[in-house]
Design a protein around this motif. Structure first.
Motif, mmCIF file in Angstrom:
data_model
loop_
_atom_site.group_PDB
_atom_site.id
_atom_site.type_symbol
_atom_site.label_atom_id
_atom_site.label_comp_id
_atom_site.label_asym_id
_atom_site.label_seq_id
_atom_site.Cartn_x
_atom_site.Cartn_y
_atom_site.Cartn_z
ATOM 1 N N GLY A 1 -15.041 46.031 -3.754
ATOM 2 C CA GLY A 1 -14.472 45.605 -5.027
ATOM 3 C C GLY A 1 -13.065 45.059 -4.877
ATOM 4 N N GLY A 2 -12.254 45.691 -4.026
ATOM 5 C CA GLY A 2 -10.901 45.193 -3.787
ATOM 6 C C GLY A 2 -10.916 43.819 -3.142
ATOM 7 N N ALA A 3 -11.852 43.605 -2.205
ATOM 8 C CA ALA A 3 -11.969 42.288 -1.579
ATOM 9 C C ALA A 3 -12.445 41.249 -2.589
ATOM 10 N N TYR B 1 3.626 44.156 -5.236
ATOM 11 C CA TYR B 1 2.407 44.291 -4.449
ATOM 12 C C TYR B 1 2.584 45.314 -3.329
ATOM 13 N N SER B 2 3.742 45.351 -2.712
ATOM 14 C CA SER B 2 4.015 46.337 -1.677
ATOM 15 C C SER B 2 3.995 47.751 -2.256
ATOM 16 N N ALA B 3 4.601 47.921 -3.415
ATOM 17 C CA ALA B 3 4.607 49.234 -4.059
ATOM 18 C C ALA B 3 3.198 49.662 -4.465
ATOM 19 N N LEU B 4 2.413 48.734 -5.008
ATOM 20 C CA LEU B 4 1.044 49.069 -5.410
ATOM 21 C C LEU B 4 0.172 49.411 -4.206
ATOM 22 N N GLU B 5 0.394 48.737 -3.096
ATOM 23 C CA GLU B 5 -0.366 49.066 -1.891
ATOM 24 C C GLU B 5 -0.018 50.476 -1.411
ATOM 25 N N GLY B 6 1.254 50.828 -1.464
ATOM 26 C CA GLY B 6 1.661 52.184 -1.110
ATOM 27 C C GLY B 6 1.101 53.228 -2.055
ATOM 28 N N VAL B 7 1.076 52.913 -3.345
ATOM 29 C CA VAL B 7 0.508 53.840 -4.331
ATOM 30 C C VAL B 7 -0.969 54.071 -4.040
ATOM 31 N N VAL C 1 -8.590 52.848 -2.923
ATOM 32 C CA VAL C 1 -8.917 51.917 -1.843
ATOM 33 C C VAL C 1 -8.985 50.491 -2.378
ATOM 34 N N GLY C 2 -9.568 50.309 -3.568
ATOM 35 C CA GLY C 2 -9.634 48.980 -4.166
ATOM 36 C C GLY C 2 -8.253 48.392 -4.405
ATOM 37 N N LEU C 3 -7.329 49.205 -4.894
ATOM 38 C CA LEU C 3 -5.961 48.744 -5.120
ATOM 39 C C LEU C 3 -5.294 48.374 -3.798
#
Length: 149
Positions: free
Chosen positions: A42-44, A71-77, A126-128
């Motif tokens: 789903g993330g892809a 985007y960097s913060a959301l990936e870390g979250v 994982v999707g985020l």
């Protein structure tokens, strides 16, 4: 106007399909424990909407709308939520599904949307992470290619 103008037909089709791709990707993430798919797929898929935006509207428009810090913060979250959910059941076992065994909200009938305990939460995380990572990587590649030209 950018160097490689895709034209009004491609941009109009992209405006129509980008939300549909995002909705379908969200569906794949949310129903990953019941149907084929999940957080990565789903993330892809959602990242495909961002990539379509980059292709259809160009790097100039993407730079206006892309915030690398967000985007960097959301990936870390996404990574922290996944790890945090995995650690919640550490008293019994790593990835022990405490929501399924003890939870009042996710203790539903098997085969329903709320029947999987931590799995939907992990799929969202994982999707985020996959969505933000893929869009960030392809934007960086596009910026590097433009810089090298």
């Amino acid at each position: 106007m950018n160097d490689f103008d895709m034209g009004v037909i491609v941009r109009t089709a992209a405006r129509a399909t980008i939300p549909l791709i995002g909705i379908f990707g969200a569906y794949v993430v949310m129903h990953g424990h019941l149907t084929p798919g999940g957080g990565f797929q789903g993330g892809a898929t959602i990242a495909g909407a961002g990539i379509l935006f980059l292709i259809a509207f160009g790097l100039g428009e993407m730079k206006k709308r892309y915030n690398k810090h967000l985007y960097s913060a959301l990936e870390g979250v996404g990574g922290l939520v996944f790890l945090g959910a995995a650690m919640l059941g550490i008293g019994t076992a790593f990835f022990y599904n405490t929501l399924w065994h003890n939870g009042p909200f996710f203790n539903g009938k098997p085969g329903t949307l709320l029947s999987a305990g931590f799995l939907p939460i992990m799929n969202l995380a994982v999707g985020l992470k996959v969505f933000t990572g893929l869009v960030s990587a392809l934007t960086a590649i596009a910026l590097w290619r433009r810089w090298k030209s």
